[in-house]
Motif scaffolding. Sequence first.
Motif, PDB file in Angstrom:
ATOM      1  N   GLY A  16      23.091  75.913  17.465  1.00  0.00           N
ATOM      2  CA  GLY A  16      23.357  74.940  16.375  1.00  0.00           C
ATOM      3  C   GLY A  16      24.467  75.145  15.463  1.00  0.00           C
ATOM      4  N   PHE A  17      24.537  76.335  15.121  1.00  0.00           N
ATOM      5  CA  PHE A  17      25.826  76.448  14.343  1.00  0.00           C
ATOM      6  C   PHE A  17      27.278  76.386  14.992  1.00  0.00           C
ATOM      7  CE2 PHE A  17      29.145  79.649  12.529  1.00  0.00           C
ATOM      8  CZ  PHE A  17      29.232  79.070  11.190  1.00  0.00           C
ATOM      9  N   SER A  18      27.399  76.727  16.243  1.00  0.00           N
ATOM     10  CA  SER A  18      28.438  76.560  16.825  1.00  0.00           C
ATOM     11  C   SER A  18      28.778  75.071  17.248  1.00  0.00           C
ATOM     12  CB  SER A  18      28.302  77.246  18.434  1.00  0.00           C
ATOM     13  OG  SER A  18      28.161  78.643  18.300  1.00  0.00           O
ATOM     14  N   THR A  19      27.662  74.131  17.405  1.00  0.00           N
ATOM     15  CA  THR A  19      27.984  72.869  17.614  1.00  0.00           C
ATOM     16  C   THR A  19      28.186  72.270  16.142  1.00  0.00           C
ATOM     17  OG1 THR A  19      26.181  72.925  19.327  1.00  0.00           O
ATOM     18  CG2 THR A  19      26.822  70.757  18.144  1.00  0.00           C
ATOM     19  N   TRP A  20      27.826  72.560  15.133  1.00  0.00           N
ATOM     20  CA  TRP A  20      28.174  72.275  13.911  1.00  0.00           C
ATOM     21  C   TRP A  20      29.458  72.658  13.407  1.00  0.00           C
ATOM     22  CZ3 TRP A  20      29.761  74.935   9.591  1.00  0.00           C
ATOM     23  CH2 TRP A  20      30.096  74.307   8.257  1.00  0.00           C
ATOM     24  N   ALA A  21      29.919  73.967  13.771  1.00  0.00           N
ATOM     25  CA  ALA A  21      31.316  74.468  13.517  1.00  0.00           C
ATOM     26  C   ALA A  21      32.402  73.447  14.146  1.00  0.00           C
ATOM     27  CB  ALA A  21      31.382  75.874  13.876  1.00  0.00           C
ATOM     28  N   SER A  22      32.029  73.365  15.469  1.00  0.00           N
ATOM     29  CA  SER A  22      33.332  72.430  16.376  1.00  0.00           C
ATOM     30  C   SER A  22      33.074  70.831  16.270  1.00  0.00           C
ATOM     31  CB  SER A  22      32.699  72.821  17.632  1.00  0.00           C
ATOM     32  OG  SER A  22      31.632  72.530  18.151  1.00  0.00           O
ATOM     33  N   GLY A  23      31.786  70.380  15.344  1.00  0.00           N
ATOM     34  CA  GLY A  23      31.804  68.871  15.065  1.00  0.00           C
ATOM     35  C   GLY A  23      31.936  68.852  13.679  1.00  0.00           C
ATOM     36  N   GLN A  24      30.755  68.366  12.972  1.00  0.00           N
ATOM     37  CA  GLN A  24      30.574  68.050  11.543  1.00  0.00           C
ATOM     38  C   GLN A  24      31.423  69.080  10.552  1.00  0.00           C
ATOM     39  OE1 GLN A  24      26.367  67.505  11.226  1.00  0.00           O
ATOM     40  NE2 GLN A  24      26.757  65.257  10.938  1.00  0.00           N
ATOM     41  N   VAL A  29      35.720  74.707   8.842  1.00  0.00           N
ATOM     42  CA  VAL A  29      36.335  75.761   9.479  1.00  0.00           C
ATOM     43  C   VAL A  29      37.700  76.010   9.375  1.00  0.00           C
ATOM     44  CG1 VAL A  29      36.340  77.214  11.712  1.00  0.00           C
ATOM     45  CG2 VAL A  29      34.454  75.881  11.212  1.00  0.00           C
ATOM     46  N   LYS A  30      38.432  74.780   9.648  1.00  0.00           N
ATOM     47  CA  LYS A  30      39.841  74.747   9.655  1.00  0.00           C
ATOM     48  C   LYS A  30      40.415  75.134   8.220  1.00  0.00           C
ATOM     49  CE  LYS A  30      43.751  71.735  10.303  1.00  0.00           C
ATOM     50  NZ  LYS A  30      43.955  70.174  10.626  1.00  0.00           N
ATOM     51  N   SER A  31      39.895  74.606   7.163  1.00  0.00           N
ATOM     52  CA  SER A  31      40.433  74.942   6.033  1.00  0.00           C
ATOM     53  C   SER A  31      39.951  76.358   5.430  1.00  0.00           C
ATOM     54  CB  SER A  31      39.445  74.037   4.565  1.00  0.00           C
ATOM     55  OG  SER A  31      39.941  74.578   3.468  1.00  0.00           O
ATOM     56  N   LEU A  32      39.081  77.034   5.995  1.00  0.00           N
ATOM     57  CA  LEU A  32      38.888  78.446   5.778  1.00  0.00           C
ATOM     58  C   LEU A  32      39.775  79.315   6.533  1.00  0.00           C
ATOM     59  CD1 LEU A  32      37.277  80.614   4.398  1.00  0.00           C
ATOM     60  CD2 LEU A  32      35.470  80.353   5.955  1.00  0.00           C
ATOM     61  N   ALA A  33      39.984  79.003   7.767  1.00  0.00           N
ATOM     62  CA  ALA A  33      40.832  79.567   8.807  1.00  0.00           C
ATOM     63  C   ALA A  33      42.357  79.634   8.196  1.00  0.00           C
ATOM     64  CB  ALA A  33      40.634  78.784  10.113  1.00  0.00           C
ATOM     65  N   ARG A  43      42.245  83.257  13.694  1.00  0.00           N
ATOM     66  CA  ARG A  43      41.711  82.722  12.561  1.00  0.00           C
ATOM     67  C   ARG A  43      40.474  81.765  12.460  1.00  0.00           C
ATOM     68  NH1 ARG A  43      47.411  81.031   9.483  1.00  0.00           N
ATOM     69  NH2 ARG A  43      48.361  83.272   9.364  1.00  0.00           N
ATOM     70  N   HIS A  44      40.211  81.065  13.422  1.00  0.00           N
ATOM     71  CA  HIS A  44      39.296  80.208  13.632  1.00  0.00           C
ATOM     72  C   HIS A  44      38.003  80.898  13.835  1.00  0.00           C
ATOM     73  CE1 HIS A  44      42.203  76.720  13.326  1.00  0.00           C
ATOM     74  NE2 HIS A  44      41.278  75.980  13.273  1.00  0.00           N
ATOM     75  N   ARG A  45      38.020  82.035  14.550  1.00  0.00           N
ATOM     76  CA  ARG A  45      36.978  82.718  14.997  1.00  0.00           C
ATOM     77  C   ARG A  45      36.518  83.471  13.683  1.00  0.00           C
ATOM     78  NH1 ARG A  45      36.245  86.599  20.319  1.00  0.00           N
ATOM     79  NH2 ARG A  45      34.366  87.332  19.816  1.00  0.00           N
ATOM     80  N   LYS A  46      37.590  83.995  12.985  1.00  0.00           N
ATOM     81  CA  LYS A  46      37.234  84.680  11.942  1.00  0.00           C
ATOM     82  C   LYS A  46      36.471  83.918  10.811  1.00  0.00           C
ATOM     83  CE  LYS A  46      37.639  87.929   8.768  1.00  0.00           C
ATOM     84  NZ  LYS A  46      36.573  89.340   8.730  1.00  0.00           N
ATOM     85  N   ALA A  47      37.099  82.608  10.702  1.00  0.00           N
ATOM     86  CA  ALA A  47      36.349  81.585   9.743  1.00  0.00           C
ATOM     87  C   ALA A  47      35.014  81.558  10.046  1.00  0.00           C
ATOM     88  CB  ALA A  47      37.239  80.441   9.857  1.00  0.00           C
ATOM     89  N   ARG A  48      34.708  81.176  11.384  1.00  0.00           N
ATOM     90  CA  ARG A  48      33.087  80.949  11.669  1.00  0.00           C
ATOM     91  C   ARG A  48      32.445  82.190  11.512  1.00  0.00           C
ATOM     92  NH1 ARG A  48      32.626  77.735  17.336  1.00  0.00           N
ATOM     93  NH2 ARG A  48      34.203  75.980  17.048  1.00  0.00           N
ATOM     94  N   SER A  49      32.950  83.329  11.720  1.00  0.00           N
ATOM     95  CA  SER A  49      32.441  84.602  11.582  1.00  0.00           C
ATOM     96  C   SER A  49      31.985  84.769  10.013  1.00  0.00           C
ATOM     97  CB  SER A  49      33.072  85.835  12.003  1.00  0.00           C
ATOM     98  OG  SER A  49      32.107  87.023  11.446  1.00  0.00           O
ATOM     99  N   TYR A 135      24.106  71.838   6.101  1.00  0.00           N
ATOM    100  CA  TYR A 135      23.899  72.586   7.355  1.00  0.00           C
ATOM    101  C   TYR A 135      22.720  73.399   7.237  1.00  0.00           C
ATOM    102  CZ  TYR A 135      23.825  75.484  11.375  1.00  0.00           C
ATOM    103  OH  TYR A 135      23.511  76.395  12.614  1.00  0.00           O
ATOM    104  N   PHE A 136      22.969  74.197   6.140  1.00  0.00           N
ATOM    105  CA  PHE A 136      21.641  75.268   5.849  1.00  0.00           C
ATOM    106  C   PHE A 136      20.280  74.727   5.888  1.00  0.00           C
ATOM    107  CE2 PHE A 136      19.122  77.872   3.118  1.00  0.00           C
ATOM    108  CZ  PHE A 136      19.446  79.291   3.775  1.00  0.00           C
ATOM    109  N   LEU A 137      20.298  73.571   5.007  1.00  0.00           N
ATOM    110  CA  LEU A 137      19.085  72.766   4.425  1.00  0.00           C
ATOM    111  C   LEU A 137      18.672  72.136   5.906  1.00  0.00           C
ATOM    112  CD1 LEU A 137      19.877  71.643   1.175  1.00  0.00           C
ATOM    113  CD2 LEU A 137      18.680  73.555   1.778  1.00  0.00           C
ATOM    114  N   ARG A 138      19.532  71.753   6.879  1.00  0.00           N
ATOM    115  CA  ARG A 138      19.069  70.903   7.905  1.00  0.00           C
ATOM    116  C   ARG A 138      18.294  71.827   8.733  1.00  0.00           C
ATOM    117  NH1 ARG A 138      19.778  66.299  11.169  1.00  0.00           N
ATOM    118  NH2 ARG A 138      18.669  66.601  13.062  1.00  0.00           N
TER     119      ARG A 138
END
Length: 248
Positions: A16-24, A29-33, A43-49, A135-138
Amino acid sequence: MGGTLIYTGKLGQAPGFSTWASGQGQAVVKSLAERQRFCMLGRHRKARSILWSELDAAATSGTLGAALQDEAARYPRLPGELAQIVEPDKFVADWRPFVIPRFLVNAVALRGMSERLASSHVLTRLQGGEALRDYFLRQFVDQMDAAFSKIPFSIKAPAATAHEWVVIDFDLHFDWQHTAWSGHYYLVQTKAVEISRERAASLAQSLSELKAMLGRLRADEVRVVAQAWQAWFDGRDPRLFEVAARMG
């Protein structure tokens, strides 16, 4: 009889998180990366982590955990709370089964959580901001939904909800043509009276008839009912009592 949910202090992971991170959550993720220094793993993998670590820490936070346990304890009451709201005095259940859509239960749960936890310091400090908080609440609502819907509801072993309404059956697959959740709960209001053998037989017959009626609905009729529920939730309230009465 009853259905109690216990918060384990963990948030269900990954697909679910992977789907969210690559979608909504892609923009988050991009901003944090972009704020990360060079990283061998990217950087994107680091941001997801980082974002997932934040979610994991939030889920295990003692302060937030206590609030989430309150939400878990509240969730099983929602089908009965909703049944009580949509049953006006002119329409008494009188041992007739009543349908509450799963999408409505979860929409109410999500809205309530969003309001009650809006000021949570743990959630407001997430680097992912409002998008990650949503996302957390959903995800938490999805976990409560999954746990509650696994209860083996039956007329012989009903699950208590609220206002003396009990869940006697559950249909996971009925298509309400709603984007989020399919299925619905079947409830009856017992008025604190035990379901005797005679009542159980009568209730089983009524339940069978209600299921048959739902099975005969055309797609456009299902859509009308679902839209009425959704409109009531959104505050537009068209013909909800009449729709509820037809389904009882």
